[in-house]
Scaffold this active site. Structure first.
Site, PDB file in Angstrom:
ATOM      1  N   ARG A 170      16.267  29.846  14.457  1.00 52.17           N
ATOM      2  CA  ARG A 170      15.506  28.723  14.059  1.00 52.17           C
ATOM      3  C   ARG A 170      14.671  27.619  16.090  1.00 52.17           C
ATOM      4  NH1 ARG A 170      17.453  26.514  18.734  1.00 52.17           N
ATOM      5  NH2 ARG A 170      15.464  25.002  18.297  1.00 52.17           N
ATOM      6  N   GLY A 171      13.730  27.007  15.703  1.00 52.49           N
ATOM      7  CA  GLY A 171      12.798  26.800  16.888  1.00 52.49           C
ATOM      8  C   GLY A 171      11.777  27.538  16.148  1.00 52.49           C
ATOM      9  N   ALA A 172      10.315  27.475  15.923  1.00 55.49           N
ATOM     10  CA  ALA A 172       9.260  27.320  15.477  1.00 55.49           C
ATOM     11  C   ALA A 172       8.965  28.924  16.026  1.00 55.49           C
ATOM     12  CB  ALA A 172       8.311  26.217  16.444  1.00 55.49           C
TER      13      ALA A 172
ATOM     14  N   ARG B  52      11.550  27.098   5.259  1.00 49.87           N
ATOM     15  CA  ARG B  52      11.715  26.343   6.349  1.00 49.87           C
ATOM     16  C   ARG B  52      10.096  25.561   5.825  1.00 49.87           C
ATOM     17  NH1 ARG B  52      14.937  25.547  11.549  1.00 49.87           N
ATOM     18  NH2 ARG B  52      15.218  23.511  10.759  1.00 49.87           N
TER      19      ARG B  52
ATOM     20  N   GLN C 223      21.220  21.108  18.961  1.00 49.71           N
ATOM     21  CA  GLN C 223      20.786  22.103  19.509  1.00 49.71           C
ATOM     22  C   GLN C 223      20.728  22.203  21.035  1.00 49.71           C
ATOM     23  OE1 GLN C 223      19.617  20.337  16.656  1.00 49.71           O
ATOM     24  NE2 GLN C 223      18.792  21.524  15.431  1.00 49.71           N
TER      25      GLN C 223
ATOM     26  N   ASP D 137       6.309  22.057  16.099  1.00 49.58           N
ATOM     27  CA  ASP D 137       6.977  22.987  15.439  1.00 49.58           C
ATOM     28  C   ASP D 137       5.890  22.904  14.480  1.00 49.58           C
ATOM     29  OD1 ASP D 137      10.006  21.550  15.455  1.00 49.58           O
ATOM     30  OD2 ASP D 137      10.429  23.443  14.083  1.00 49.58           O
TER      31      ASP D 137
ATOM     32  N   ASN E 194       8.703  17.797  15.852  1.00 47.85           N
ATOM     33  CA  ASN E 194       9.433  18.112  16.225  1.00 47.85           C
ATOM     34  C   ASN E 194      11.180  17.567  15.758  1.00 47.85           C
ATOM     35  OD1 ASN E 194      10.172  19.693  18.256  1.00 47.85           O
ATOM     36  ND2 ASN E 194      10.619  18.111  19.249  1.00 47.85           N
ATOM     37  N   LYS E 195      11.900  18.142  16.287  1.00 51.34           N
ATOM     38  CA  LYS E 195      13.299  17.715  15.656  1.00 51.34           C
ATOM     39  C   LYS E 195      13.198  16.144  15.854  1.00 51.34           C
ATOM     40  CE  LYS E 195      15.975  19.629  14.776  1.00 51.34           C
ATOM     41  NZ  LYS E 195      15.480  19.874  13.375  1.00 51.34           N
TER      42      LYS E 195
HETATM   43  O1  MRU Z   1      15.029  22.714  13.156  1.00 47.60           O
HETATM   44  P1  MRU Z   1      15.495  23.327  14.491  1.00 47.60           P
HETATM   45  O2  MRU Z   1      16.512  23.798  15.629  1.00 47.60           O
HETATM   46  O3  MRU Z   1      14.635  24.967  13.861  1.00 47.60           O
HETATM   47  O4  MRU Z   1      13.616  22.694  15.212  1.00 47.60           O
HETATM   48  C1  MRU Z   1      13.427  23.075  16.927  1.00 47.60           C
HETATM   49  C2  MRU Z   1      12.699  22.015  17.253  1.00 47.60           C
HETATM   50  O5  MRU Z   1      12.469  21.052  16.519  1.00 47.60           O
HETATM   51  C3  MRU Z   1      12.217  22.479  18.473  1.00 47.60           C
HETATM   52  O6  MRU Z   1      11.602  21.712  19.237  1.00 47.60           O
HETATM   53  C4  MRU Z   1      10.520  23.060  18.733  1.00 47.60           C
HETATM   54  O7  MRU Z   1      10.378  24.242  17.510  1.00 47.60           O
HETATM   55  C5  MRU Z   1       9.935  23.937  19.315  1.00 47.60           C
HETATM   56  S1  MRU Z   1      10.715  26.150  19.938  1.00 47.60           S
HETATM   57  C6  MRU Z   1      10.331  26.090  21.932  1.00 47.60           C
END
Ligand code: MRU
Length: 325
Positions: free
Chosen positions: A32-34, A69, A169, A210, A220-221
């Site tokens: 996970r994470g962009a 996603r 997270q 994201d 973002n999250k």
């Molecule tokens: O649902 P996730 O855990 O994939 O969400 C991730 C985030 O919101 C991060 O802040 C974002 O992807 C940046 S990661 C460098």
């Protein structure tokens, strides 16, 4: 890849041998994470190119990977780059492109971190949300990259780590990373941010992204928007750190961003235990959108972008493309 579901309890690695494995790893947040999704998408295409019989199946696999996603634009970006290479140079080209994306990710994050570290004062307190560290990338991190670059420059940052409901997270991943890096970190419930800011305990907020729309609106999250509103109210600068691959010039503004809705079980259960009545209606948006006017700066590998973002972000994309990482 690291199985992020097992952290912080265990550092476990998983192998994806099929496109199904890749889609499952993305869907279940093993990865996970962009930026990590961008590299995974590219390697997924390389895997499809090597294991599937014909170009039509590879194209279909690429579509399936992108559909896992919808919010993190890096996923479609990574798949798109690897597909482009595949169409021109087959499976070898796709794999080479995935390797390039992975290598560049670390270099770009280091550059981004160096720029962002300028924004942090010595001994300052930073609040961060979710996980935008090495785990969320191929390495080094974006928001955590800024914090760790500041630490490497002797600035001794102190970090408030939001637990990040519903899937934690922050508590599971960011806390684990900062502990390993030896950076002073304190875990707080998401709901503590307001009183910390009111008490003057937060010098700035730094989060990842994201998808950043052309006008600077940031997905973002979920919970990020609330933090930005709180930061604005308390005159705390709110910074976003993301590579230019997260900027989506084809999305004009935040209203055009699709926010992923995830499984209700993430909200109705906690560590495997049900915490809500059976049959309870649930909304579980995984992200929210912070309007550009609440964002003091967007840090990329090309430097620090300020408002008006439409212009500064376009210039960052040009600068980053002209630079070799
Ligand atoms: O649902 P996730 O855990 O994939 O969400 C991730 C985030 O919101 C991060 O802040 C974002 O992807 C940046 S990661 C460098």
């Amino acid at each position: 890849m690291i199985d992020q579901r097992a952290l912080p309890g265990r550092l476990r690695f998983i192998t994806c041998a099929t496109v199904d494995d890749v889609c499952d790893a993305i869907n279940t947040l093993a990865v996970r994470g962009a930026p990590a999704l961008g590299a995974t998408g590219a390697y997924g295409v390389a895997l499809a190119a090597r294991t599937l019989g014909n170009a039509r199946s590879v194209r279909a696999a690429a579509k399936r990977i992108v559909a896992t996603r919808p919010t993190a634009v890096n996923l479609a970006w990574g798949v798109g780059r690897a597909m482009h290479a595949f169409e021109h140079a087959g499976a070898t080209g796709a794999l080479a492109e995935a390797e390039t994306i992975a290598d560049e990710d670390v270099a770009r994050n280091r550059a981004l971190g160096a720029h962002g570290a300028e924004l942090l004062g010595v001994g300052g307190t930073v609040l961060t949300h979710c996980n935008a560290g090495a785990l969320a990338c191929v390495g080094y991190g974006t928001a955590l990259g800024v914090i760790r670059a500041a630490a490497e420059r002797g600035k001794r940052p102190r970090v408030w780590v939001d637990e990040t409901r519903p899937v934690l997270q922050g508590a599971r991943l960011t806390a684990w990373e900062l502990d390993r890096l030896g950076i002073d970190a304190t875990l707080v419930a998401d709901v503590a941010a307001a009183s910390l800011m009111a008490a003057g305990e937060v010098d700035c907020v730094v989060v990842g992204a994201d998808r950043i729309a052309a006008n600077g609106d940031v997905a973002n999250k979920v919970g990020t928007y609330g933090l930005a509103v709180l930061a604005h109210h308390h005159h705390v600068p709110f910074y976003v750190a993301a590579p230019t691959s997260t900027i989506d010039v084809r999305t004009p503004d935040g209203a055009a961003i699709t926010v992923e809705e995830r499984d209700p079980a993430e909200v109705t259960t906690f560590a495997g235990t049900r915490i809500a009545p059976l049959g309870m209606a649930v909304a579980n948006p995984a992200f929210d959108v912070t309007p550009a006017r609440l964002v003091a700066a967007i840090v990329t590998e090309a430097g620090i972008a300020r408002r008006p973002y439409r212009r500064s972000l376009a210039s960052h994309i040009r600068l980053a493309a002209a630079h070799s990482f």
